[in-house]
Design a protein around this motif. Structure first.
Motif, PDB file in Angstrom:
ATOM      1  N   GLU A  41      24.997 -37.520  -1.125  1.00 43.29           N
ATOM      2  CA  GLU A  41      26.383 -37.329  -1.563  1.00 43.29           C
ATOM      3  C   GLU A  41      27.257 -36.760  -0.458  1.00 43.29           C
ATOM      4  N   TYR A  44      29.865 -38.564   1.740  1.00 44.40           N
ATOM      5  CA  TYR A  44      31.196 -38.863   1.211  1.00 44.40           C
ATOM      6  C   TYR A  44      32.065 -37.616   1.055  1.00 44.40           C
ATOM      7  N   HIS A  58      35.318 -41.848  -2.153  1.00 41.03           N
ATOM      8  CA  HIS A  58      34.523 -41.467  -3.321  1.00 41.03           C
ATOM      9  C   HIS A  58      35.147 -40.192  -3.888  1.00 41.03           C
ATOM     10  N   LYS A  59      35.117 -40.033  -5.177  1.00 35.55           N
ATOM     11  CA  LYS A  59      35.808 -38.890  -5.793  1.00 35.55           C
ATOM     12  C   LYS A  59      35.313 -37.553  -5.281  1.00 35.55           C
ATOM     13  N   GLY A 139      42.530 -45.170  -3.676  1.00 35.21           N
ATOM     14  CA  GLY A 139      41.243 -44.868  -3.060  1.00 35.21           C
ATOM     15  C   GLY A 139      41.147 -45.251  -1.602  1.00 35.21           C
ATOM     16  N   ASN A 264      31.791 -41.192   5.404  1.00 27.52           N
ATOM     17  CA  ASN A 264      32.158 -42.108   4.323  1.00 27.52           C
ATOM     18  C   ASN A 264      31.586 -43.506   4.545  1.00 27.52           C
TER      19      ASN A 264
END
Length: 274
Positions: A41, A44, A58-59, A139, A264
């Motif tokens: 994770e 990102y 990505h959020k 995004g 990312n």
């Protein structure tokens, strides 16, 4: 050559039950090394995320400290806000305030933030209203990160204003970069925007300024070199690119300060200093 630099240049890969283990070391033991777990994770998250037409946010990459600047008077000294809705990462706003204070010391003092953070929904509405010629899809805009801001002058257009000239010359000293330069449109895919600045932090902004790199070029450079070192402001830095396919453990020499940022795309940038 510095011990950590050699170790990163000779990345030793081994297997573990949880995923890969990248051992940043010269010997066969971990004495004096600090284990740091890097999750997939984290690719990102961070200040060096590449968000553009090709790579979407990505959020988890949205800065967690987004604030409405109008409610933080201590962060808005020395510059104006276009309206009462301007939001930004609180951490980045502090760095921006430091930079504006330095500009004021040079007699440049007519700054204004015209845009900062936009939510994904806001970006989508903008894209629907303006179209692809004037906005990026939700995004795919750096404004969705909370690390970018559009900076104007209350006197004139930024490409002619003293504020724009001062920032282009000095912003890198404070961790900011001009994200879409005039001579790099073929690389960024975005027309020249003298008002759009992005926070990447030191020492990355220094290297990008020195080598005339866009963020795209800088990340490619790190992937090619894998490890670089730099000394500035009395500090010694080592910066290394580590590809991440799944949860990974890296070992960093004890006594070093470190930070991590994903790109990312598929890796993290490890920055250590002493």
């Amino acid at each position: 050559m510095k011990k950590w630099f050699l170790a990163l240049a000779l990345l030793l890969l081994t297997s573990c039950e949880q995923g890969r283990e990248i051992v940043i070391r010269e010997t066969n033991d971990h004495a004096g090394n600090i284990p740091v777990k890097v999750t997939e994770e984290q690719v990102y998250q961070g200040d060096l995320l590449l968000v553009n037409k090709e790579y979407s946010l990505h959020k988890v990459g949205i800065q967690p400290d987004i604030v409405n600047l109008y409610g933080y008077k201590e962060l808005t000294q020395g510059y104006a806000l276009l309206d009462h809705t301007i939001r930004l990462s609180q951490r980045v706003a502090r760095e921006f305030s430091v930079m504006i204070g330095a500009a004021e010391g040079d007699g440049v003092r007519h700054f204004m933030i015209s845009s900062g953070y936009r939510s994904l929904d806001e970006q989508d509405r903008l894209y629907q209203e303006k179209g692809a010629d004037y906005a990026l899809p939700s995004g795919h805009s750096e404004h969705n990160l909370g690390l970018s801001l559009d900076i104007g002058s209350t006197e004139m257009e930024m490409n002619r204003a003293a504020e724009g000239k001062w920032l282009e010359k000095n912003a890198w000293k404070y961790g900011f970069i001009l994200r879409y330069p005039k001579d790099k449109t073929d690389i960024t895919g975005i027309q020249y925007e003298p008002w759009h600045f992005r926070y990447v932090g030191l020492p990355h902004s220094l290297i990008m300024k020195d080598k005339n790199f866009t963020l795209e070029e800088y990340l490619d450079y790190l992937k090619t070199k894998r490890t670089i070192s730099i000394e500035t402001g009395g500090k010694s830095y080592e910066i290394s690119y580590v590809p991440i396919a799944k949860d990974t453990v890296i070992y960093i020499l004890e006594g070093r300060r470190y930070s991590l940022s994903g790109d990312n795309i598929g890796g993290v940038i490890v920055t250590t200093s002493r």
